[in-house]
Design a protein around this motif. Structure first.
Motif, short mmCIF file in Angstrom:
data_model
loop_
_atom_site.label_atom_id
_atom_site.label_comp_id
_atom_site.label_asym_id
_atom_site.label_seq_id
_atom_site.Cartn_x
_atom_site.Cartn_y
_atom_site.Cartn_z
N SER A 96 0.83 -1.20 0.00
CA SER A 96 0.00 0.00 0.00
C SER A 96 0.87 1.26 0.00
CB SER A 96 -0.97 0.00 1.17
OG SER A 96 -0.26 0.04 2.39
N GLY A 97 2.03 1.20 0.66
CA GLY A 97 2.95 2.33 0.60
C GLY A 97 3.48 2.55 -0.80
N ALA A 99 1.83 1.74 -3.56
CA ALA A 99 0.71 2.30 -4.33
C ALA A 99 0.51 3.78 -4.01
CB ALA A 99 -0.57 1.53 -4.03
N ALA A 100 0.70 4.16 -2.74
CA ALA A 100 0.58 5.57 -2.37
C ALA A 100 1.68 6.40 -3.00
CB ALA A 100 0.61 5.72 -0.85
N ARG A 108 -3.78 4.44 -3.06
CA ARG A 108 -3.71 3.56 -1.89
C ARG A 108 -5.11 3.11 -1.49
NH1 ARG A 108 -0.65 5.60 3.23
NH2 ARG A 108 0.71 3.81 3.07
N GLN A 112 -6.62 -0.74 -1.48
CA GLN A 112 -7.19 -1.38 -0.31
C GLN A 112 -8.62 -1.85 -0.57
OE1 GLN A 112 -6.53 1.52 2.76
NE2 GLN A 112 -4.42 0.85 3.08
#
Length: 134
Positions: A96-97, A99-100, A108, A112
């Motif tokens: 997720s980091g 993707a952010a 992000r 999710q």
């Protein structure tokens, strides 16, 4: 039958599943580990693979099915390599980091949401399989 006798049963209050204090953490649960997460993910992947591989070979046949499985394996390996390379460049330790970093906070959140939808879909598939098997 001795197990039906109340004095042989364990009390639910005497043996909690998660202890309230683990010796200094102030009641926080820190029982999750990286190894446990790896084994949990591995059993999920193997469980889904056991269901998907026979269906793939049945639908495609032996030779095209094996070629498809090998191609999917090579693409998976290459995508993992790319994800690891970019996570090192972004200095992040989570998907997720990453993707952010690539798509901002909206990316992000979309990631999710997709993970939640995937997990719910897999739960539905497992319930259907259990319903058919029983």
């Amino acid at each position: 039958m001795p197990f039906s006798d109340p004095k042989y049963r364990r009390s639910q209050r005497a043996t909690p599943l998660l202890p309230k204090d683990r010796g200094g953490a102030g009641g926080e649960f820190d029982g999750a580990s990286f190894t446990g997460a790896v084994f949990n993910l591995s059993t999920t992947i193997v469980g889904a693979g056991i269901m998907a591989l026979p269906a793939t070979l049945k639908q495609l046949g032996a030779i095209p099915g094996l070629i498809t499985i090998l191609l999917a394996g090579m693409l998976t390996g290459k995508s993992i390599e790319i994800i690891l390379r970019f996570s090192k460049a972004a200095k992040t330790g989570s998907y997720s980091g990453l993707a952010a970093d690539a798509f901002s906070g909206a990316g992000r959140n979309i990631l999710q949401l997709c993970i939640v939808m995937n997990n719910v879909g897999m739960l539905v598939v497992y319930m259907i399989i259990i319903g058919i098997a029983l």
